[in-house]
Design a protein around this motif. Structure first.
Motif, PDB file in Angstrom:
ATOM      1  N   PRO A 167       0.818  -1.218   0.000  1.00 15.18           N
ATOM      2  CA  PRO A 167       0.000   0.000   0.000  1.00 15.18           C
ATOM      3  C   PRO A 167       0.848   1.262   0.000  1.00 15.18           C
ATOM      4  O   PRO A 167       1.902   1.317   0.634  1.00 15.18           O
ATOM      5  CB  PRO A 167      -0.817  -0.125   1.296  1.00 15.18           C
ATOM      6  CG  PRO A 167       0.016  -1.002   2.181  1.00 15.18           C
ATOM      7  CD  PRO A 167       0.734  -1.957   1.274  1.00 15.18           C
ATOM      8  N   ASN A 168       0.381   2.266  -0.699  1.00 13.21           N
ATOM      9  CA  ASN A 168       0.942   3.607  -0.611  1.00 13.21           C
ATOM     10  C   ASN A 168       0.174   4.399   0.452  1.00 13.21           C
ATOM     11  O   ASN A 168      -0.883   3.955   0.926  1.00 13.21           O
ATOM     12  CB  ASN A 168       0.850   4.312  -1.975  1.00 13.21           C
ATOM     13  CG  ASN A 168       1.972   3.920  -2.915  1.00 13.21           C
ATOM     14  OD1 ASN A 168       3.102   3.670  -2.480  1.00 13.21           O
ATOM     15  ND2 ASN A 168       1.678   3.843  -4.206  1.00 13.21           N
ATOM     16  N   PRO A 169       0.660   5.565   0.853  1.00 13.10           N
ATOM     17  CA  PRO A 169      -0.001   6.319   1.928  1.00 13.10           C
ATOM     18  C   PRO A 169      -1.469   6.636   1.676  1.00 13.10           C
ATOM     19  O   PRO A 169      -2.240   6.776   2.636  1.00 13.10           O
ATOM     20  CB  PRO A 169       0.849   7.589   2.021  1.00 13.10           C
ATOM     21  CG  PRO A 169       2.215   7.156   1.606  1.00 13.10           C
ATOM     22  CD  PRO A 169       1.984   6.155   0.514  1.00 13.10           C
ATOM     23  N   ASP A 170      -1.897   6.744   0.420  1.00 12.65           N
ATOM     24  CA  ASP A 170      -3.289   7.101   0.143  1.00 12.65           C
ATOM     25  C   ASP A 170      -4.187   5.883  -0.075  1.00 12.65           C
ATOM     26  O   ASP A 170      -5.351   6.049  -0.465  1.00 12.65           O
ATOM     27  CB  ASP A 170      -3.377   8.016  -1.085  1.00 12.65           C
ATOM     28  CG  ASP A 170      -2.967   9.440  -0.753  1.00 12.65           C
ATOM     29  OD1 ASP A 170      -2.943   9.795   0.448  1.00 12.65           O
ATOM     30  OD2 ASP A 170      -2.659  10.200  -1.697  1.00 12.65           O
ATOM     31  N   TYR A 171      -3.692   4.682   0.186  1.00 17.09           N
ATOM     32  CA  TYR A 171      -4.522   3.493  -0.003  1.00 17.09           C
ATOM     33  C   TYR A 171      -5.702   3.516   0.971  1.00 17.09           C
ATOM     34  O   TYR A 171      -5.516   3.609   2.187  1.00 17.09           O
ATOM     35  CB  TYR A 171      -3.671   2.238   0.226  1.00 17.09           C
ATOM     36  CG  TYR A 171      -4.451   0.940   0.109  1.00 17.09           C
ATOM     37  CD1 TYR A 171      -4.957   0.530  -1.115  1.00 17.09           C
ATOM     38  CD2 TYR A 171      -4.686   0.147   1.221  1.00 17.09           C
ATOM     39  CE1 TYR A 171      -5.672  -0.660  -1.230  1.00 17.09           C
ATOM     40  CE2 TYR A 171      -5.397  -1.036   1.121  1.00 17.09           C
ATOM     41  CZ  TYR A 171      -5.885  -1.435  -0.114  1.00 17.09           C
ATOM     42  OH  TYR A 171      -6.602  -2.606  -0.219  1.00 17.09           O
ATOM     43  N   LEU A 172      -6.906   3.457   0.434  1.00 15.43           N
ATOM     44  CA  LEU A 172      -8.149   3.500   1.217  1.00 15.43           C
ATOM     45  C   LEU A 172      -8.152   4.686   2.195  1.00 15.43           C
ATOM     46  O   LEU A 172      -8.634   4.581   3.321  1.00 15.43           O
ATOM     47  CB  LEU A 172      -8.364   2.182   1.981  1.00 15.43           C
ATOM     48  CG  LEU A 172      -8.481   0.909   1.130  1.00 15.43           C
ATOM     49  CD1 LEU A 172      -8.792  -0.280   2.031  1.00 15.43           C
ATOM     50  CD2 LEU A 172      -9.523   1.043   0.029  1.00 15.43           C
ATOM     51  N   ILE A 173      -7.626   5.814   1.743  1.00 16.66           N
ATOM     52  CA  ILE A 173      -7.486   6.969   2.620  1.00 16.66           C
ATOM     53  C   ILE A 173      -8.846   7.447   3.128  1.00 16.66           C
ATOM     54  O   ILE A 173      -8.964   7.911   4.275  1.00 16.66           O
ATOM     55  CB  ILE A 173      -6.727   8.118   1.891  1.00 16.66           C
ATOM     56  CG1 ILE A 173      -6.454   9.294   2.832  1.00 16.66           C
ATOM     57  CG2 ILE A 173      -7.476   8.562   0.653  1.00 16.66           C
ATOM     58  CD1 ILE A 173      -5.508   8.967   3.961  1.00 16.66           C
ATOM     59  N   GLU A 174      -9.891   7.310   2.327  1.00 14.17           N
ATOM     60  CA  GLU A 174     -11.225   7.745   2.735  1.00 14.17           C
ATOM     61  C   GLU A 174     -11.711   6.945   3.949  1.00 14.17           C
ATOM     62  O   GLU A 174     -12.311   7.491   4.882  1.00 14.17           O
ATOM     63  CB  GLU A 174     -12.219   7.585   1.583  1.00 14.17           C
ATOM     64  CG  GLU A 174     -11.901   8.435   0.366  1.00 14.17           C
ATOM     65  CD  GLU A 174     -10.917   7.774  -0.587  1.00 14.17           C
ATOM     66  OE1 GLU A 174     -10.654   8.348  -1.661  1.00 14.17           O
ATOM     67  OE2 GLU A 174     -10.398   6.663  -0.273  1.00 14.17           O
ATOM     68  N   LEU A 175     -11.444   5.645   3.939  1.00 19.24           N
ATOM     69  CA  LEU A 175     -11.835   4.793   5.065  1.00 19.24           C
ATOM     70  C   LEU A 175     -10.986   5.112   6.290  1.00 19.24           C
ATOM     71  O   LEU A 175     -11.509   5.198   7.416  1.00 19.24           O
ATOM     72  CB  LEU A 175     -11.684   3.318   4.684  1.00 19.24           C
ATOM     73  CG  LEU A 175     -12.005   2.304   5.779  1.00 19.24           C
ATOM     74  CD1 LEU A 175     -13.438   2.453   6.271  1.00 19.24           C
ATOM     75  CD2 LEU A 175     -11.747   0.882   5.283  1.00 19.24           C
ATOM     76  N   ARG A 176      -9.691   5.304   6.085  1.00 16.70           N
ATOM     77  CA  ARG A 176      -8.812   5.612   7.213  1.00 16.70           C
ATOM     78  C   ARG A 176      -9.228   6.910   7.897  1.00 16.70           C
ATOM     79  O   ARG A 176      -9.240   7.007   9.122  1.00 16.70           O
ATOM     80  CB  ARG A 176      -7.362   5.690   6.743  1.00 16.70           C
ATOM     81  CG  ARG A 176      -6.360   5.820   7.896  1.00 16.70           C
ATOM     82  CD  ARG A 176      -4.920   5.954   7.432  1.00 16.70           C
ATOM     83  NE  ARG A 176      -4.474   4.791   6.701  1.00 16.70           N
ATOM     84  CZ  ARG A 176      -4.115   4.803   5.432  1.00 16.70           C
ATOM     85  NH1 ARG A 176      -4.170   5.925   4.735  1.00 16.70           N
ATOM     86  NH2 ARG A 176      -3.696   3.714   4.855  1.00 16.70           N
ATOM     87  N   GLN A 177      -9.599   7.900   7.104  1.00 15.47           N
ATOM     88  CA  GLN A 177      -9.993   9.188   7.688  1.00 15.47           C
ATOM     89  C   GLN A 177     -11.307   9.082   8.454  1.00 15.47           C
ATOM     90  O   GLN A 177     -11.504   9.776   9.456  1.00 15.47           O
ATOM     91  CB  GLN A 177     -10.084  10.240   6.588  1.00 15.47           C
ATOM     92  CG  GLN A 177      -8.731  10.642   6.032  1.00 15.47           C
ATOM     93  CD  GLN A 177      -8.821  11.587   4.852  1.00 15.47           C
ATOM     94  OE1 GLN A 177      -9.885  11.732   4.241  1.00 15.47           O
ATOM     95  NE2 GLN A 177      -7.716  12.222   4.511  1.00 15.47           N
ATOM     96  N   LEU A 178     -12.215   8.213   8.002  1.00 15.62           N
ATOM     97  CA  LEU A 178     -13.454   8.000   8.741  1.00 15.62           C
ATOM     98  C   LEU A 178     -13.206   7.264  10.058  1.00 15.62           C
ATOM     99  O   LEU A 178     -13.739   7.641  11.101  1.00 15.62           O
ATOM    100  CB  LEU A 178     -14.440   7.195   7.896  1.00 15.62           C
ATOM    101  CG  LEU A 178     -15.270   7.927   6.854  1.00 15.62           C
ATOM    102  CD1 LEU A 178     -16.146   6.932   6.090  1.00 15.62           C
ATOM    103  CD2 LEU A 178     -16.143   8.995   7.505  1.00 15.62           C
TER     104      LEU A 178
END
Length: 284
Positions: free
Chosen positions: A189-200
């Motif tokens: 994974p790169n830092p933005d992988y599933l970033i939307e889920l991580r932020q939630l």
């Protein structure tokens, strides 16, 4: 044919690839639903259609429920573009492919579909028997087994390509079982992988919203100094009925500070970013 008969037919054609998990001698016979090595150690073939090559109790991180959620997302196409990039890195010649940490097997099956005109040999293994048991439901041309990454049950120089999707590595074992000129295709994974889920999940925990893969890349380069890289990035439109499955399939929700997401928050999760790095290493 019963599953055990299908896998025995496959094994009879590929017996020379395997070694005994007890003494590492060659497997020389298949009889009465067992693989038999030259020192007369027996390894049973499971009735579900896989072989258990571990001599101790083992449990993977993913349970059956998580693996089923993962299968739903992967069969809906979450990984398909990245799998297609990996498949394009394979040669035009027939390959012998090992999938490390195969889970429930969908990525390996998608590689098979992408190379439908090839006569490849496909093997996937995982330490979690729940995943391997689910994987045996896929195409009969795929062979799956429960095995230990640190002690692979394969003879040396058997594989032209090793593929990994978010799995740990044992580069010593990889170099042993790869053929000369073989390759490792490792997706991380790169830092933005599933970033939307991580932020939630971690709205109030900035530490968990960031991630670095640099140490993984650095270690890969130690073993493969001439490594190549390819970034794979795309947006995946998340079907409404799979939004909860996305949460459950990902270890992101394991963190102590992870939020329990509300229906209102999940409704807003309409699209996720898939951002990964493909690392390519070549066997000398």
């Amino acid at each position: 044919m019963k599953k055990i008969e299908v896998v025995e037919t496959w094994l009879s054609e590929h017996l020379a690839m395997f070694q005994c998990p007890v003494c590492q001698s060659a497997i020389v016979n298949l009889d009465q639903h067992s693989l038999i090595c030259s020192n007369r150690h027996f390894t049973n073939i499971n009735k579900h259609g896989y072989v258990y090559f571990i001599n101790h109790a083992a449990k993977g991180e993913y349970n059956r429920e998580m693996l089923l959620d993962r299968r739903k997302l992967l069969q809906a196409g979450l990984f398909k573009p990245m799998v297609e990039v990996v498949a394009r890195r394979l040669s035009a010649q027939d390959e012998t492919i090992l999938d490390v940490g195969t889970g429930e097997g969908t990525p390996l099956d998608q590689i098979r579909l992408a190379r439908a005109s090839s006569n490849d040999t496909y093997l996937g293994f995982d330490i979690a028997k729940d995943g391997v048991q689910l994987a045996t439901q896929l195409d009969p041309h795929l062979f799956f087994c429960v095995a230990d990454l640190r002690k692979l049950p394969f003879q040396s120089q058997q594989f032209s390509t090793i593929v990994e999707f978010f799995s740990p590595s044992d580069y010593g074992e990889f170099k042993r079982v790869l053929k000369p000129g073989g390759q490792v295709l490792k997706v991380i994974p790169n830092p933005d992988y599933l970033i939307e889920l991580r932020q939630l999940l971690y709205a109030d925990d900035q530490g968990h919203q960031t991630y670095s893969n640099q140490s993984v890349k650095d270690l890969f380069k130690v073993h493969y100094p001439q490594m190549e890289e390819e970034r794979i990035q795309y947006q995946f439109d998340l079907p409404f009925d799979l939004r909860f499955s996305l949460v459950k399939m990902s270890p992101l929700h394991w963190g102590k500070s992870a939020k329990a997401l509300t229906d209102e928050e999940l409704i807003k999760l309409t699209q996720v970013t898939v951002d990964v790095q493909l690392l390519i290493g070549h066997q000398s």
